[in-house]
Design an enzyme around this catalytic site. Structure first.
Site, short mmCIF file in Angstrom:
data_model
loop_
_atom_site.label_atom_id
_atom_site.label_comp_id
_atom_site.label_asym_id
_atom_site.label_seq_id
_atom_site.Cartn_x
_atom_site.Cartn_y
_atom_site.Cartn_z
N ASP A 1 0.86 -1.19 0.00
CA ASP A 1 0.00 0.00 0.00
C ASP A 1 0.90 1.24 0.00
O ASP A 1 1.89 1.31 0.74
CB ASP A 1 -0.92 -0.01 1.22
CG ASP A 1 -2.05 1.00 1.09
OD1 ASP A 1 -3.22 0.55 1.02
OD2 ASP A 1 -1.79 2.22 1.07
N ILE A 2 0.53 2.24 -0.80
CA ILE A 2 1.34 3.44 -0.93
C ILE A 2 1.32 4.29 0.35
O ILE A 2 2.22 5.09 0.59
CB ILE A 2 0.85 4.26 -2.16
CG1 ILE A 2 1.95 5.14 -2.70
CG2 ILE A 2 -0.40 5.08 -1.85
CD1 ILE A 2 1.66 5.71 -4.10
N ASN B 1 -12.93 -3.14 2.31
CA ASN B 1 -13.88 -2.03 2.31
C ASN B 1 -14.77 -2.18 1.08
O ASN B 1 -14.27 -2.43 -0.02
CB ASN B 1 -13.14 -0.70 2.28
CG ASN B 1 -12.33 -0.47 3.54
OD1 ASN B 1 -12.76 -0.81 4.63
ND2 ASN B 1 -11.14 0.10 3.40
N GLY C 1 -16.10 2.87 2.95
CA GLY C 1 -14.71 3.34 2.95
C GLY C 1 -13.90 2.91 1.75
O GLY C 1 -12.68 3.09 1.73
N GLN C 2 -14.57 2.34 0.73
CA GLN C 2 -13.81 1.93 -0.46
C GLN C 2 -13.49 3.15 -1.32
O GLN C 2 -14.38 3.94 -1.66
CB GLN C 2 -14.63 0.91 -1.28
CG GLN C 2 -13.84 0.33 -2.45
CD GLN C 2 -14.58 -0.78 -3.18
OE1 GLN C 2 -15.75 -1.08 -2.90
NE2 GLN C 2 -13.91 -1.41 -4.13
N HIS D 1 -10.15 -5.41 -3.44
CA HIS D 1 -8.83 -5.62 -2.83
C HIS D 1 -8.99 -6.00 -1.36
O HIS D 1 -9.92 -5.56 -0.69
CB HIS D 1 -7.95 -4.39 -2.97
CG HIS D 1 -8.57 -3.10 -2.51
ND1 HIS D 1 -9.47 -2.41 -3.28
CD2 HIS D 1 -8.42 -2.40 -1.37
CE1 HIS D 1 -9.85 -1.32 -2.64
NE2 HIS D 1 -9.24 -1.29 -1.46
N HIS E 1 -6.99 -5.78 2.15
CA HIS E 1 -5.86 -5.23 2.89
C HIS E 1 -5.33 -6.31 3.81
O HIS E 1 -6.09 -6.98 4.51
CB HIS E 1 -6.32 -4.05 3.77
CG HIS E 1 -6.84 -2.87 3.03
ND1 HIS E 1 -6.09 -1.74 2.83
CD2 HIS E 1 -8.05 -2.63 2.46
CE1 HIS E 1 -6.81 -0.84 2.17
NE2 HIS E 1 -8.01 -1.35 1.93
P1 5GP Z 1 -9.72 1.37 0.05
O1 5GP Z 1 -9.98 2.60 0.86
O2 5GP Z 1 -10.33 1.47 -1.34
O3 5GP Z 1 -10.10 0.12 0.76
O4 5GP Z 1 -8.16 1.25 -0.10
C1 5GP Z 1 -7.43 1.77 -1.16
C2 5GP Z 1 -5.99 1.68 -0.77
O5 5GP Z 1 -5.21 1.88 -1.91
C3 5GP Z 1 -5.57 2.76 0.26
O6 5GP Z 1 -5.08 2.13 1.43
C4 5GP Z 1 -4.51 3.57 -0.48
O7 5GP Z 1 -3.44 3.97 0.35
C5 5GP Z 1 -4.06 2.60 -1.56
N1 5GP Z 1 -3.61 3.26 -2.78
C6 5GP Z 1 -4.23 4.28 -3.43
N2 5GP Z 1 -3.54 4.63 -4.53
C7 5GP Z 1 -2.46 3.79 -4.58
C8 5GP Z 1 -1.37 3.66 -5.52
O8 5GP Z 1 -1.25 4.36 -6.51
N3 5GP Z 1 -0.46 2.70 -5.24
C9 5GP Z 1 -0.54 1.89 -4.14
N4 5GP Z 1 0.42 1.00 -3.96
N5 5GP Z 1 -1.56 1.98 -3.26
C10 5GP Z 1 -2.50 2.93 -3.47
#
Ligand code: 5GP
Ligand code: ZN
Length: 111
Positions: A30-31, A86, A92-93, A99, A101
């Site tokens: 995760d970034i 999420n 929270g998605q 995906h 986590h």
């Molecule tokens: P969500 O909130 O959709 O469950 O999680 C999305 C996740 O993707 C977040 O934890 C966010 O930090 C990660 N993320 C968003 N953009 C990027 C990216 O460009 N590269 C990587 N490696 N992770 C990302």
């Protein structure tokens, strides 16, 4: 699909720190990590979220679930780990490509 961030990571158009991949899944860091270990596991097929799943994905979902403890172990998380999915904007998605986590390590935040 071409606008999907995670599909672009799969194709290599957007770089990512890839930890594992095979023909079905990709796992990358995760970034914006929320813990010492924070990985994202995605299917290579573009599936928006859990709500889009149906029984045709049974094998894929089982495959992903079974791979998680293996990955956690590879990351040194023998004592345990947390998985989060999420779903939807109110869940929270933020990225609409399914995906999981995978979080762990000493700095695991409270839930
Ligand atoms: P969500 O909130 O959709 O469950 O999680 C999305 C996740 O993707 C977040 O934890 C966010 O930090 C990660 N993320 C968003 N953009 C990027 C990216 O460009 N590269 C990587 N490696 N992770 C990302
Ligand atoms: Zn996608």
């Amino acid at each position: 699909m071409s606008d999907c961030l995670f599909c672009k990571i799969i194709t290599g158009d957007i770089p990512a720190d890839i930890v594992y991949q095979d023909d079905k899944i990709l796992v990358f860091k995760d970034i914006n990590p929320k813990a010492d270990v924070h990985l994202l596991m995605i299917p290579k097929a573009h599936i928006k979220s859990l709500t889009e799943l149906n029984t045709s994905y049974n094998d894929l979902i089982a495959y992903m679930m079974l791979k998680l403890p293996e990955l956690a172990n590879d990351q040194g998380l023998s004592g345990g780990f947390r998985t989060i999915i999420n779903t939807g904007s109110e869940g929270g998605q933020e990225v609409f490509h399914l995906h999981i986590h995978l979080l762990g390590g000493k700095n695991l935040p409270g839930f």
